[in-house]
Design an enzyme around this catalytic site. Structure first.
Site, mmCIF file in Angstrom:
data_model
loop_
_atom_site.group_PDB
_atom_site.id
_atom_site.type_symbol
_atom_site.label_atom_id
_atom_site.label_comp_id
_atom_site.label_asym_id
_atom_site.label_seq_id
_atom_site.Cartn_x
_atom_site.Cartn_y
_atom_site.Cartn_z
ATOM 1 N N HIS A 42 38.309 60.641 5.313
ATOM 2 C CA HIS A 42 38.872 61.792 4.620
ATOM 3 C C HIS A 42 40.098 62.370 5.324
ATOM 4 O O HIS A 42 40.713 63.294 4.799
ATOM 5 C CB HIS A 42 37.819 62.894 4.485
ATOM 6 C CG HIS A 42 36.841 62.658 3.383
ATOM 7 N ND1 HIS A 42 36.129 61.488 3.253
ATOM 8 C CD2 HIS A 42 36.464 63.438 2.345
ATOM 9 C CE1 HIS A 42 35.346 61.562 2.193
ATOM 10 N NE2 HIS A 42 35.529 62.733 1.622
ATOM 11 N N HIS A 68 58.632 40.348 -23.765
ATOM 12 C CA HIS A 68 57.298 40.342 -24.375
ATOM 13 C C HIS A 68 57.427 40.402 -25.895
ATOM 14 O O HIS A 68 57.394 41.478 -26.496
ATOM 15 C CB HIS A 68 56.485 41.539 -23.879
ATOM 16 C CG HIS A 68 56.283 41.544 -22.394
ATOM 17 N ND1 HIS A 68 57.266 41.941 -21.512
ATOM 18 C CD2 HIS A 68 55.209 41.199 -21.638
ATOM 19 C CE1 HIS A 68 56.812 41.843 -20.278
ATOM 20 N NE2 HIS A 68 55.574 41.392 -20.330
ATOM 21 N N HIS A 111 52.572 36.456 -25.083
ATOM 22 C CA HIS A 111 52.527 37.805 -24.525
ATOM 23 C C HIS A 111 53.768 38.125 -23.705
ATOM 24 O O HIS A 111 54.399 39.158 -23.923
ATOM 25 C CB HIS A 111 51.279 37.975 -23.649
ATOM 26 C CG HIS A 111 51.261 39.251 -22.862
ATOM 27 N ND1 HIS A 111 50.750 40.417 -23.367
ATOM 28 C CD2 HIS A 111 51.715 39.543 -21.606
ATOM 29 C CE1 HIS A 111 50.879 41.378 -22.457
ATOM 30 N NE2 HIS A 111 51.460 40.864 -21.384
ATOM 31 N N GLU A 121 41.180 61.567 -9.992
ATOM 32 C CA GLU A 121 42.476 61.893 -9.415
ATOM 33 C C GLU A 121 43.632 61.187 -10.120
ATOM 34 O O GLU A 121 44.657 61.805 -10.422
ATOM 35 C CB GLU A 121 42.496 61.542 -7.916
ATOM 36 C CG GLU A 121 41.583 62.379 -7.055
ATOM 37 C CD GLU A 121 40.183 61.790 -6.930
ATOM 38 O OE1 GLU A 121 39.389 62.318 -6.139
ATOM 39 O OE2 GLU A 121 39.887 60.785 -7.638
#
Length: 667
Positions: free
Chosen positions: A476, A11, A256, A414
């Site tokens: 869950h 890159h 890139h 999370e």
């Protein structure tokens, strides 16, 4: 350009356009000492856009961190210290492993939070900017980082936490792998950060008529302004042209992520007044000038030592804590505060036992701190009586706190929590933990993997660990998660079978100081009476142990299924079958034991075996063998009382006993 061209991939574009910004930061803004990359008083630098690794490697080379031109020539090759993405612990001066985009800015937020917590432990009364523990965290981000969801999570929390020691530079170049970012992104990123509560500045190197001027003075002033603005984190949007000044590849997606090609490299060198036929040119005067930063770093380091010595003399107890935490040594006698739970048939949930343990540890382990992703009342991750880590103006009636508090509130973030915990662990000697439901470990898996790659002492407290959470249903209830997580190298997954196994698990995790996950129950589990034939819980440290003796068949269980295996043992005993129960709270700890111990626990001569765990069964073949059987859940859960689900899914003592008889019949 030459480094990427030599290896044939990489890159180059971002490293080219960010070179002036990186050079400015390392030469004139950031406090660092190349001779001592681990100096506690240093500023931290995180390259969140890790694909542009040359942005960092070149500055480490120029600044005198020990990297050589040969290291740059060895970019992305076997055995080099210049891999494709920076790796913590491999290259001097690299603070964290940044591969997946967005993780680095999460780490930077964690480092900024840790710096504040550490200051609170060591020097809370010093005036702002005067403590030897005051430092800045700098982070370079790209569009890739900004687009990843984890950056939204951590940036929102950083603004809420008013982390004035965090300065982020956004390379606003409108280019990603798929070329112009307008194909997928159109929001006003600066406005987004203003909405988060950040201090935002813009620096534009692209002129109004398409010209380009690398206005380093303007960027320098913006960085100085950011350092002065201590009430909020700072965000500098730097408008650049990727691949500048390559004549044909600048401002393209091709710049890139791929080599520019020999003709383009030569043409660019001509623009820069280098000999196009010379690879890796070095002007000694320029290199010597850059290396002067090493002398300035030594001077700044020496100036820091005086106040640090004064602080140490005035605060001997805090200095002793600093020294202990620096090597992550636990204090003498710390285990004496650990609770011991009496036998109790009605029992206690292991999540509740964990909460009791954390509260007991709070007075003796000030380095231990953590919280939950908005599930504190469910995960039970709050140390009793400890204040929240929060600016005073954001404390609530339920959660009083202060900037130096101990209980972290990650919100419903999370993945961000995982990346932040990694940054905290990288910053210094504190020991962070973070909680959510085991099901939602999926939401943070990218960060958990990097915890394991870096082997950081982060502890995940994942509760509601099975179908035993009951009525919330299959969305869950984790079933595949335990073995999925066990497949992550270096992650130690611990599922204790009762409250006292939870005590031993916490003790072992803290002593080992490695990546660990505690998987804990919502439902009560019997606290086993170990005064008779049952083995003590201390053997949890060995991962698996003979909980109850037996000679005919082995029942291997984890977590909430240990008591089911014990009940099955009684049923088998009534038929004259001697069943051994092996509690295996941590497969990783067990498999690292020597062969003699493993054969003692699981004698090869006892081929009749049954595993029981409320999760997928196929991987247990490793332990039960061809003659064995596995009781578990190889499908999704259901919404009902957990007792009903266990009955309907056949995770019962009766079924375990029947499977044991079948296994005996096959041997």
């Amino acid at each position: 350009m030459d480094a990427v061209q030599k290896v044939g991939n990489g890159h180059p574009g971002t490293a080219m356009s960010l070179a002036p910004a990186a050079y400015l930061l390392f030469q004139r803004v950031m406090r660092h000492d190349p001779a001592d990359p681990h100096w506690p008083g240093r500023d931290r630098f995180v390259l969140s856009c890790g694909h542009s690794s040359l942005t960092l490697y070149i500055q480490l080379y120029l600044s005198g961190y020990g990297l050589t031109m040969d290291d740059l020539k060895a970019l992305r090759t076997w055995g080099s210290i210049t891999p494709g993405h920076p790796e913590h612990g491999l290259t001097p001066g690299v603070e964290t492993t940044t591969g997946p985009l967005g993780q680095g800015i999460g780490n930077a937020v964690g480092m900024a939070m840790a710096a504040r917590r550490e200051r609170g432990l060591f020097d809370p009364d010093a005036a702002p900017g005067t403590s030897p523990f005051d430092h800045y965290v700098y982070c370079f981000v790209s569009d890739g980082d900004i687009e990843e969801g984890v950056s939204h999570e951590v940036s929102s929390l950083a603004g809420h936490q008013e982390l004035g020691n965090l300065i982020v530079l956004y390379d606003d170049n409108y280019i990603s792998i798929e070329d112009n970012t307008n194909i997928a992104k159109s929001e006003d990123v600066a406005a987004r950060y203003e909405a988060y509560g950040w201090h935002v500045q813009k620096v534009d190197w692209v002129g109004p008529r398409g010209g380009y001027h690398e206005d380093v003075d303007a960027l320098y002033q913006a960085l100085l302004n950011a350092k002065e603005h201590t009430e909020a984190p700072s965000f500098i949007a730097l408008r650049t042209i990727i691949g500048w000044p390559a004549p044909n590849k600048q401002n393209t997606g091709a710049a890139h992520g791929s080599a520019l090609g020999v003709p383009e490299v030569k043409a660019t060198k001509e623009i820069l007044h280098f000999d196009p036929d010379v690879d890796f040119p070095v002007e000694e005067d320029a290199l010597n000038h850059a290396r002067q930063v090493a002398e300035r770093g030594k001077q700044v380091h020496a100036e820091w030592e005086g106040p640090f010595a004064e602080w140490a003399k005035a605060n001997p107890e805090r200095k002793a804590l600093f020294d202990r935490m620096a090597v992550r040594r636990l204090p003498d006698g710390w285990t004496t505060v650990l609770p011991e739970f009496p036998p109790d048939a009605k029992g206690i949930a292991t999540r509740k036992a964990s909460g009791t343990i954390l509260s007991a540890l709070a007075p003796v382990l000030p380095e231990l701190w953590g919280g939950s992703a908005d599930l504190a009342e469910s995960n039970l991750t709050t140390m009793e009586g400890e204040p929240s880590f929060i600016p005073a103006n954001h404390q609530t009636a339920m959660w009083p706190g202060n900037p130096y508090g101990r209980t972290m509130h990650f919100g419903i973030r999370e993945h961000g929590m995982g990346a932040i915990l990694n940054g905290i662990a990288l910053s210094g000697g504190t020991r962070p933990y973070g909680g959510t439901f085991l099901q939602f470990s999926d939401y943070m898996r990218g960060a958990v993997r990097l915890t394991s790659v870096m082997e950081l002492p982060v502890t995940y407290v994942w509760t509601h660990d099975s179908i035993g959470l009951g009525e919330d249903g299959p969305t869950h209830q984790p079933v595949e998660h335990l073995w999925s997580l066990r497949n992550i190298p270096h992650l130690e997954v611990v599922r204790p079978g009762d409250a006292n196994e939870t005590v031993a698990a916490w003790r072992t995790i803290l002593e080992r100081a490695r990546p660990a996950a505690l998987c804990l129950t919502r439902q009560n589990l019997p606290v086993l009476d170990r005064s008779g034939e049952l083995e003590g819980a201390a053997k949890v440290a060995q991962g698996g142990y003979v909980l109850a003796p037996g000679t005919d068949v082995i029942l291997i269980a984890t977590g909430s299924e240990v008591s089911i295996a014990l009940d099955a043992r009684e049923l088998l005993a009534a038929d004259g079958v001697s069943a051994r129960v092996v509690s295996m709270p941590c497969v990783e700890w067990f498999t690292e034991q020597d062969e003699a111990y493993r054969r003692e626990v699981l004698p090869p001569t006892i081929r009749a075996r049954v595993s029981v765990e409320a999760g997928i069964t196929r991987p247990w073949k490793l332990f039960v063998g061809d003659a064995g059987a596995s009781i578990g859940v190889d499908h999704y859960g259901a919404s009902a009382a957990y007792q009903k689900i266990y009955e309907e899914f056949g995770i019962t003592a009766e079924r375990v006993a029947a499977a044991a008889r079948d296994s005996l019949a096959r041997v």
